[in-house]
Enzyme design. Structure first.
Site, short mmCIF file in Angstrom:
data_model
loop_
_atom_site.label_atom_id
_atom_site.label_comp_id
_atom_site.label_asym_id
_atom_site.label_seq_id
_atom_site.Cartn_x
_atom_site.Cartn_y
_atom_site.Cartn_z
N ASP A 157 39.75 82.01 94.54
CA ASP A 157 38.34 81.93 94.89
C ASP A 157 37.67 80.78 94.14
O ASP A 157 37.92 80.58 92.95
CB ASP A 157 37.68 83.27 94.52
CG ASP A 157 36.21 83.32 94.85
OD1 ASP A 157 35.87 83.20 96.04
OD2 ASP A 157 35.41 83.47 93.92
N GLU B 134 40.56 78.00 97.72
CA GLU B 134 39.26 77.80 98.35
C GLU B 134 38.71 76.55 97.67
O GLU B 134 38.25 76.63 96.52
CB GLU B 134 38.35 79.00 98.13
CG GLU B 134 37.00 78.82 98.80
CD GLU B 134 36.02 79.95 98.49
OE1 GLU B 134 35.24 80.30 99.39
OE2 GLU B 134 36.04 80.46 97.35
#
Length: 657
Positions: A336, A371
């Protein structure tokens, strides 16, 4: 009273050796560290850690056993302007704890103080760490090691995936056990999935703001104990680890990999007004990026940012990743806000954590997905990660939606995204699989909502619809919301089919959001991070079996097309791809940029994707040969076509010769 022996400075955390427990804790700026253990009656016993090797504090407690509850009190300066916020009145979680007892409630005692320290003791209500022992029979488990070119990712939430599944026993729905249930595994196999990507399973906390509104953090991107499984997904907190490993073992036997979404960019301690759980009280200055005024650099939008260029924090993050691979046999990670991993503070491909992963014989062998952004200046790093990493390809997401729902993307731009965005990822020896293609993800509209809503509807989140992106590239086809006339339903279905076909037959690694193959809707909520309810749980009783079959047929078709599974960049004349206009001729420069939205893509010289993204029915002249439509596009009457396909408006078809 038993005294602590000096013990050993490694490994980090609490480790039982059959005779006692060795405790270690990193803190470069602490002046004293107390180990606090709690007996069955909750009585606290404190021990100074006697060992101090470099920045590692350590001690050995003879006769300690698994099940022992413990925490730390860390002494040091309270100097907020210098980034130091030590407060021994607060019991702290071991960053490497493997089980937590207690809940992270919104309570003033779980705060250290802002400008001045809060010296109220919180041991009575603070969560405690639990010593665990690791004995597990993996039998003959082996990682599937699916080649990247054959990988199909399915992004899912542990609870939301199975909580409403009528064929899974009620007592295990929404748990780790349910992931390994034969019904779930058979479904994933029939769909054609090769990798199950789970939203965060490391223990997380709900933000105090959400708790005060009666909401909770559903997605899990608010970590508090990175080595501990989130207990709410277990049938019993004491058996969570074995339940999780049982599921992984069962998935592996079916040839399905497990990828964990992991949050190494911030912690649940949030900003300076946030709670004190662990890192802030252990060594705030080392664990976080600190500004000159002592506040946090908020490059994550969550209040703080982990300093993954600090050697000790790199060691901590690396140990965490190795733990999940070695102890739980996971097959990879999705990181993330992964740009934070490369900050020094500027983003670098040779940042310390990237280098550590590259040099690790364990971590360098698993799937790594970034990401590739954070919210700070210079945070958008799509295409710039080291070669070991694949990356979420937001270029593909936006292009697919613009082409099919907004009709404003030239053919050349669409083709570039269809060809694994080679302009972005074809560098440093990377392969097409580095592009993780997606049309939807947990963050944003579901696929059904993309064709039913022009605007987000996030009122249930309690922020007056201010949260969530406004750049959705969605199209409600003339009516906001679900339902409508038969014509409206059919046009929306056609758009969903077009988007799924584009996703699953493009070069690169496709990622499917769980529920998109059902027609799952969040009723226009494009930021459902705090909705632990029927808005996010997949309703299997309402699933569209036709759409599920369509999706499965596309996935199985993909696996038959060499140009998509061989994971090699397409080159002109190599037989992998030809780009043709509606007359089966190569496109001119003008057609690429200004031509009508009609295109034929010939893959491996045998599979033809014919596209008519215009508003009118159009004749598409097929290349020479005898063609027939193939599932999921073949009807009961499937004649051989040798000349022309009548392309419906906003339609496409796949043929084979």
């Amino acid at each position: 009273m038993t005294q602590l022996a000096i013990g050993k400075p490694a490994p980090l955390g609490a480790h039982y050796d059959g005779q006692g427990v060795n405790f270690t804790l990193f803190s470069a700026h602490a002046e004293r560290v107390e180990l606090c253990v709690f007996d069955a009656n909750g009585q606290e016993h404190r021990y100074d850690l006697p060992g101090h090797s470099g920045d590692i504090w350590h001690g050995y407690l003879p006769d300690a056993r698994p099940g022992l509850r413990y925490g730390y009190r860390v002494h040091g300066p309270w100097q907020p302007a210098e980034g130091h916020r030590f407060n021994p009145a607060k019991l702290l979680i071991d960053p490497c704890a493997r089980q937590i007892d207690g809940e992270f409630k919104d309570n003033p005692l779980l705060h250290a103080g802002h400008n001045e320290p809060d010296y109220r003791d919180n041991a009575a209500i603070a969560p405690k760490c639990v010593v665990v022992v690791d004995h597990y029979d993996w039998e003959d488990d082996a990682p599937p090691r699916t080649p990247w070119g054959s990988t199909i990712i399915y992004e899912a939430h542990v609870k939301g995936l199975t909580y409403l599944h009528p064929e899974i026993p009620v007592e295990i729905r929404g748990t780790y056990k349910a992931l390994g249930h034969p019904v779930m595994i058979n479904y994933l196999k029939q769909l054609g999935i090769t990798a199950l990507e789970l939203l965060p399973v490391a223990q997380f906390a709900s933000e105090p703001r959400l708790q005060r509104m009666g909401l909770s953090n559903y997605w899990g991107y608010n970590p508090v104990a990175m080595f501990a499984l989130h207990p709410a997904y277990a049938c019993s907190p004491e058996t969570a680890l074995d339940e999780f490993r049982d599921a992984i073992k069962a998935l592996h036997k079916a040839g399905i990999e497990v990828i964990l979404d992991i949050v190494l960019n911030h912690s649940a301690e949030l900003d300076l007004d946030g709670p004190l759980f662990s890192l802030r009280g252990i060594d705030n200055r080392s664990y976080y990026w600190i500004r000159e005024d002592g506040d946090y650099h908020n490059w994550t939008g969550c209040g703080n940012t982990l300093n993954l260029s600090h050697p000790a924090v790199v060691d901590y993050a690396s140990a965490c990743l190795r733990y999940w691979v070695e102890t739980c046999h996971v097959d990879g990670f999705r990181f993330d806000l992964a740009a934070v991993m490369g900050r020094t503070p500027e983003f670098r491909q040779d940042a310390p954590l990237f280098t550590a992963i590259q040099n690790c014989p364990v971590l360098s062998q698993v799937k790594l997905i970034a990401e590739p952004w954070d919210i700070a200046p210079g945070g958008y790093q799509v295409g710039n990660f080291p070669p070991l990493f694949a990356e979420w390809n937001d270029h593909f997401r936006d292009a697919a939606r613009r082409f099919w729902l907004h009709y404003d993307l030239p053919l050349g731009a669409f083709a570039g995204r269809f060809a694994a965005s080679s302009d972005v990822f074809k560098r440093n020896g990377r392969l097409p699989s580095a592009a993780i293609n997606l049309v939807t993800a947990h963050d944003g509209f579901t696929l059904r909502d993309c064709v039913c809503f022009n605007h987000k509807h996030n009122e249930a989140n309690g922020e007056e619809n201010r949260d969530g992106t406004n750049n959705n590239y969605s199209n409600n086809h003339g009516k906001e919301g679900l339902g409508g006339s038969l014509d409206l339903v059919e046009r929306r279905r056609d758009s969903i089919h077009a988007l799924l076909t584009t996703l699953l037959l493009s070069q690169g690694t496709p990622m499917l959001l769980a529920g998109d193959e059902h027609g799952h809707s969040q009723y226009g909520n494009n930021n459902a991070y705090c909705q632990d309810n029927q808005l996010t749980w997949l309703d299997w009783s309402q699933a569209s079996s036709g759409l599920t079959a369509f999706t499965a047929a596309l996935i199985h078709l993909r696996k038959r097309i060499p140009a998509l599974v061989e994971n090699r960049w397409w080159e002109e004349g190599d037989g992998n791809v030809r780009w043709l206009n509606r007359y089966a001729q190569p496109l001119s420069t003008d057609e690429w940029q200004n031509g009508p939205k009609q295109l034929q893509i010939l893959l491996s010289d045998r599979f033809l994707i014919a596209i008519n993204a215009t508003l009118e029915v159009t004749e598409i002249v097929l290349p020479a040969g005898e063609w027939h439509a193939i599932p999921p596009f073949a009807g009961e009457d499937n004649p051989v076509i040798t000349a022309v396909w009548q392309g419906p408006a906003h339609g496409l078809c796949v043929f084979q010769r």
